[in-house]
Design an enzyme around this catalytic site. Structure first.
Site, PDB file in Angstrom:
ATOM      1  N   SER A 123      71.816 -17.177  12.925  1.00  0.00           N
ATOM      2  CA  SER A 123      72.893 -17.485  13.784  1.00  0.00           C
ATOM      3  C   SER A 123      72.201 -17.846  14.970  1.00  0.00           C
ATOM      4  O   SER A 123      71.317 -17.298  15.814  1.00  0.00           O
ATOM      5  CB  SER A 123      73.692 -16.088  14.187  1.00  0.00           C
ATOM      6  N   GLU A 125      73.513 -16.695  17.828  1.00  0.00           N
ATOM      7  CA  GLU A 125      73.715 -15.453  18.654  1.00  0.00           C
ATOM      8  C   GLU A 125      72.186 -14.845  18.649  1.00  0.00           C
ATOM      9  O   GLU A 125      71.934 -14.366  19.668  1.00  0.00           O
ATOM     10  CB  GLU A 125      74.400 -14.420  17.712  1.00  0.00           C
ATOM     11  N   TYR A 147      74.614  -7.047  16.531  1.00  0.00           N
ATOM     12  CA  TYR A 147      74.772  -8.134  15.568  1.00  0.00           C
ATOM     13  C   TYR A 147      73.574  -9.286  15.712  1.00  0.00           C
ATOM     14  O   TYR A 147      73.060  -9.741  14.696  1.00  0.00           O
ATOM     15  CB  TYR A 147      76.128  -8.897  15.528  1.00  0.00           C
TER      16      TYR A 147
HETATM   17  P1  NAP Z   1      83.351 -13.821   7.776  1.00  0.00           P
HETATM   18  O1  NAP Z   1      84.401 -14.942   7.477  1.00  0.00           O
HETATM   19  O2  NAP Z   1      83.369 -12.654   8.455  1.00  0.00           O
HETATM   20  O3  NAP Z   1      83.007 -13.359   6.178  1.00  0.00           O
HETATM   21  C1  NAP Z   1      81.869 -12.336   5.880  1.00  0.00           C
HETATM   22  C2  NAP Z   1      81.779 -12.178   4.485  1.00  0.00           C
HETATM   23  O4  NAP Z   1      80.872 -11.056   4.178  1.00  0.00           O
HETATM   24  C3  NAP Z   1      83.230 -11.897   3.894  1.00  0.00           C
HETATM   25  O5  NAP Z   1      83.335 -12.305   2.447  1.00  0.00           O
HETATM   26  C4  NAP Z   1      83.030 -10.231   3.621  1.00  0.00           C
HETATM   27  O6  NAP Z   1      83.818  -9.597   2.492  1.00  0.00           O
HETATM   28  C5  NAP Z   1      81.657 -10.209   3.215  1.00  0.00           C
HETATM   29  N1  NAP Z   1      80.729  -8.927   3.348  1.00  0.00           N
HETATM   30  C6  NAP Z   1      80.953  -8.072   4.458  1.00  0.00           C
HETATM   31  N2  NAP Z   1      79.999  -6.927   4.338  1.00  0.00           N
HETATM   32  C7  NAP Z   1      79.721  -7.218   2.931  1.00  0.00           C
HETATM   33  C8  NAP Z   1      78.943  -6.221   2.095  1.00  0.00           C
HETATM   34  N3  NAP Z   1      78.442  -5.172   2.683  1.00  0.00           N
HETATM   35  N4  NAP Z   1      78.595  -6.790   1.011  1.00  0.00           N
HETATM   36  C9  NAP Z   1      79.119  -7.784   0.635  1.00  0.00           C
HETATM   37  N5  NAP Z   1      79.824  -8.728   1.112  1.00  0.00           N
HETATM   38  C10 NAP Z   1      80.266  -8.333   2.525  1.00  0.00           C
HETATM   39  O7  NAP Z   1      82.210 -14.793   8.000  1.00  0.00           O
HETATM   40  P2  NAP Z   1      81.794 -16.382   8.398  1.00  0.00           P
HETATM   41  O8  NAP Z   1      82.367 -16.764   9.379  1.00  0.00           O
HETATM   42  O9  NAP Z   1      82.216 -16.800   7.225  1.00  0.00           O
HETATM   43  O10 NAP Z   1      80.222 -16.384   8.285  1.00  0.00           O
HETATM   44  C11 NAP Z   1      79.413 -16.391   7.130  1.00  0.00           C
HETATM   45  C12 NAP Z   1      77.967 -16.139   7.647  1.00  0.00           C
HETATM   46  O11 NAP Z   1      77.495 -16.879   8.527  1.00  0.00           O
HETATM   47  C13 NAP Z   1      77.824 -14.806   8.187  1.00  0.00           C
HETATM   48  O12 NAP Z   1      76.536 -14.260   7.620  1.00  0.00           O
HETATM   49  C14 NAP Z   1      77.810 -14.854   9.767  1.00  0.00           C
HETATM   50  O13 NAP Z   1      77.141 -13.877  10.010  1.00  0.00           O
HETATM   51  C15 NAP Z   1      77.218 -16.013   9.806  1.00  0.00           C
HETATM   52  N6  NAP Z   1      77.421 -17.139  10.876  1.00  0.00           N
HETATM   53  C16 NAP Z   1      78.576 -17.399  11.108  1.00  0.00           C
HETATM   54  C17 NAP Z   1      78.724 -18.525  12.030  1.00  0.00           C
HETATM   55  C18 NAP Z   1      80.185 -18.843  12.634  1.00  0.00           C
HETATM   56  O14 NAP Z   1      80.468 -19.457  13.560  1.00  0.00           O
HETATM   57  N7  NAP Z   1      81.138 -18.700  11.572  1.00  0.00           N
HETATM   58  C19 NAP Z   1      77.683 -18.777  12.814  1.00  0.00           C
HETATM   59  C20 NAP Z   1      76.438 -18.468  12.598  1.00  0.00           C
HETATM   60  C21 NAP Z   1      76.354 -17.454  11.374  1.00  0.00           C
HETATM   61  P3  NAP Z   1      85.232  -9.038   2.728  1.00  0.00           P
HETATM   62  O15 NAP Z   1      86.108 -10.272   2.809  1.00  0.00           O
HETATM   63  O16 NAP Z   1      85.393  -8.164   1.715  1.00  0.00           O
HETATM   64  O17 NAP Z   1      85.442  -8.515   4.413  1.00  0.00           O
HETATM   65  N1  GDD Z   2      86.417 -12.592  20.184  1.00  0.00           N
HETATM   66  C1  GDD Z   2      86.984 -12.816  21.399  1.00  0.00           C
HETATM   67  N2  GDD Z   2      88.184 -12.454  21.754  1.00  0.00           N
HETATM   68  N3  GDD Z   2      85.984 -13.592  22.100  1.00  0.00           N
HETATM   69  C2  GDD Z   2      86.539 -13.710  23.409  1.00  0.00           C
HETATM   70  C3  GDD Z   2      87.629 -13.216  23.771  1.00  0.00           C
HETATM   71  C4  GDD Z   2      88.497 -12.499  23.041  1.00  0.00           C
HETATM   72  O1  GDD Z   2      89.543 -12.063  23.411  1.00  0.00           O
HETATM   73  N4  GDD Z   2      87.862 -13.741  25.138  1.00  0.00           N
HETATM   74  C5  GDD Z   2      86.477 -14.312  25.502  1.00  0.00           C
HETATM   75  N5  GDD Z   2      85.793 -14.296  24.419  1.00  0.00           N
HETATM   76  C6  GDD Z   2      84.563 -14.806  24.401  1.00  0.00           C
HETATM   77  C7  GDD Z   2      83.318 -14.075  24.004  1.00  0.00           C
HETATM   78  O2  GDD Z   2      83.074 -13.106  25.063  1.00  0.00           O
HETATM   79  C8  GDD Z   2      82.352 -14.792  23.568  1.00  0.00           C
HETATM   80  O3  GDD Z   2      81.605 -15.242  24.682  1.00  0.00           O
HETATM   81  C9  GDD Z   2      83.090 -16.086  22.963  1.00  0.00           C
HETATM   82  O4  GDD Z   2      84.541 -15.987  23.443  1.00  0.00           O
HETATM   83  C10 GDD Z   2      83.068 -16.360  21.298  1.00  0.00           C
HETATM   84  O5  GDD Z   2      83.316 -15.123  20.911  1.00  0.00           O
HETATM   85  P1  GDD Z   2      83.633 -15.128  19.514  1.00  0.00           P
HETATM   86  O6  GDD Z   2      84.809 -16.099  19.051  1.00  0.00           O
HETATM   87  O7  GDD Z   2      84.176 -13.683  19.121  1.00  0.00           O
HETATM   88  O8  GDD Z   2      82.343 -15.489  18.656  1.00  0.00           O
HETATM   89  P2  GDD Z   2      80.650 -15.194  18.630  1.00  0.00           P
HETATM   90  O9  GDD Z   2      80.388 -16.501  19.643  1.00  0.00           O
HETATM   91  O10 GDD Z   2      80.662 -13.829  19.580  1.00  0.00           O
HETATM   92  O11 GDD Z   2      80.213 -15.042  17.490  1.00  0.00           O
HETATM   93  C11 GDD Z   2      80.604 -16.150  16.473  1.00  0.00           C
HETATM   94  O12 GDD Z   2      79.426 -17.104  16.486  1.00  0.00           O
HETATM   95  C12 GDD Z   2      78.214 -16.621  16.316  1.00  0.00           C
HETATM   96  C13 GDD Z   2      77.278 -17.777  16.323  1.00  0.00           C
HETATM   97  O13 GDD Z   2      76.778 -17.961  17.516  1.00  0.00           O
HETATM   98  C14 GDD Z   2      80.648 -15.526  14.894  1.00  0.00           C
HETATM   99  O14 GDD Z   2      81.168 -16.205  14.184  1.00  0.00           O
HETATM  100  C15 GDD Z   2      79.070 -14.927  14.840  1.00  0.00           C
HETATM  101  O15 GDD Z   2      79.114 -14.354  13.285  1.00  0.00           O
HETATM  102  C16 GDD Z   2      78.018 -16.228  14.734  1.00  0.00           C
HETATM  103  O16 GDD Z   2      77.175 -15.768  14.197  1.00  0.00           O
END
Ligand code: NAP
Ligand code: GDD
Length: 324
Positions: A123, A125, A147
């Site tokens: 990520s 992050e 995280y």
């Molecule tokens: P998400 O919607 O939160 O999905 C997370 C998945 O992990 C869900 O299927 C959840 O199952 C499963 N899970 C959680 N704990 C588990 C465990 N102990 N054993 C097995 N499965 C488990 O996340 P996403 O947005 O699809 O992201 C996918 C991956 O990419 C994650 O690793 C996230 O950290 C990473 N990532 C995401 C982003 C982004 O912007 N979306 C960016 C960078 C990296 P349940 O449905 O049962 O909760």
């Molecule tokens: N969730 C949330 N809720 N975020 C808020 C809010 C609120 O009400 N108001 C402002 N924000 C700001 C957060 O402080 C952060 O800076 C930004 O919006 C994005 O927050 P999220 O959408 O929660 O995503 P994230 O960037 O912290 O994390 C996501 O992206 C990562 C990749 O950079 C997640 O998908 C992570 O799993 C992923 O790794």
């Protein structure tokens, strides 16, 4: 027919990746953990075309068993405690799943079949308090949340197993990516869902935290294609996947409210509960390596993505509330 295992298939990315792999002619096995209420909303429409198996990243034996039984050639490790805000209230759990969970699945692969190709969901992050702008595969990490720290561990253990055991293990450093299946706790979907509710008269206000945080937001279906491309190369490597553009939460609000002809300043209120103990102020990725070596590039721009998300939430709420 190639076979792939996806951990986290019920999540946003897992559901998009499963659909993508089915289109490529894969047999898809999805790992799901045991929960008291089954929530398969994101995969219901193709559930009959994949095999769902029980397992958990907290339980090594479950991983070994399912690899032995299903023998995939590719494993995509998308499962994680993925919500940054929750990682301050559950830091140890986040570390167990998001960090050590990666070692568990890598070890299971090493024991069952070290030829399996492995993708780790790293990520942006990890960059946290960024050392340079834009961030590349070589930018040093400075994570700002439990995280982010857990993801740094997952990233390096993937590289370490590649270097130690010669495994085909890749780490995709993905910047934020969004869409209709994003969880409502993440800021983009929280905004699009609230805008739709306000437009339909179901809600008045939207409480947010830091409006000035900037993210490099892409379109989730584009990003799962990059995961697959990484596992089709001659050599395993790590890649940044991003759009190369950053926008603030405020800009997201402006466009989202504009889609329904409203001014965000009349509806958005600041609530301190949504501020973070340590913030990541600016993420912007440089996807040059992915473009040049994988031939990957995003297909949807920021404004288009915001407007699509709002339209989608209006449609969903109309269906749910039986509105014309
Ligand atoms: P998400 O919607 O939160 O999905 C997370 C998945 O992990 C869900 O299927 C959840 O199952 C499963 N899970 C959680 N704990 C588990 C465990 N102990 N054993 C097995 N499965 C488990 O996340 P996403 O947005 O699809 O992201 C996918 C991956 O990419 C994650 O690793 C996230 O950290 C990473 N990532 C995401 C982003 C982004 O912007 N979306 C960016 C960078 C990296 P349940 O449905 O049962 O909760
Ligand atoms: N969730 C949330 N809720 N975020 C808020 C809010 C609120 O009400 N108001 C402002 N924000 C700001 C957060 O402080 C952060 O800076 C930004 O919006 C994005 O927050 P999220 O959408 O929660 O995503 P994230 O960037 O912290 O994390 C996501 O992206 C990562 C990749 O950079 C997640 O998908 C992570 O799993 C992923 O790794």
């Amino acid at each position: 027919m190639p076979k792939a295992l996806i951990t986290g298939i019920t999540g946003q990315d897992g559901s998009h990746l499963a659909e993508f792999l089915l289109e490529q002619g894969y047999e898809v096995v999805g790992m799901v953990r045991r929960t008291s209420t089954i929530r398969f909303d994101r995969i219901r429409h193709f559930q009959d075309r994949v095999t769902l198996v029980s397992g958990d990243l907290l339980d090594e034996v479950s991983l070994i068993h399912l690899l032995r039984e299903h023998r995939p050639q590719e494993v995509y490790n998308l499962a994680a405690q993925s919500f940054v805000q929750a990682s301050w209230s559950q830091p140890v759990f986040t570390g167990e799943v998001t960090a050590l969970g990666v070692t568990r699945i890598l070890d299971a692969i090493r024991i069952v079949d070290p030829e399996i190709r492995f993708y780790q969901a790293s990520s942006s992050e990890m960059f946290g308090k960024v050392r340079e702008v834009p961030q590349t595969e070589l930018t040093p990490f400075h994570p700002r949340s439990p995280y982010g720290v857990a993801k740094v561990y997952g990233h390096w253990i993937t590289i370490n197993y590649r270097e130690s055991y010669g495994m085909y293990a890749c780490s995709g450093i993905l910047f934020n990516h969004e869409g209709a299946r994003r969880g409502v706790e993440f800021v983009t979907r929280k905004i699009s869902d609230a805008v739709a509710r306000i437009h339909l008269g179901l809600q008045q206000e939207l409480a947010l935290g830091n409006l000035d945080a900037k993210r490099d937001w892409g379109w989730a279906p584009d990003y799962v294609r990059a995961m697959w491309l990484m596992l089709q190369q001659d050599e395993p490597d790590d890649y940044v996947i991003a759009t190369g553009e950053a926008h603030s939460v405020r800009e997201f609000c402006q466009i989202a409210f504009d889609q329904v002809g409203r001014d965000y300043r009349e509806h958005v209120v600041i609530d301190e509960r949504f501020l973070r103990p340590a913030e990541v102020d600016l993420l912007i990725g440089d996807p040059t390596k992915a473009r040049e070596q994988l031939g990957w590039q995003p297909t949807i721009g920021f404004e288009d993505m915001v407007r699509r998300m709002v339209d989608n939430d209006i449609r969903l709420l109309k269906e749910e509330h039986d509105l014309p």
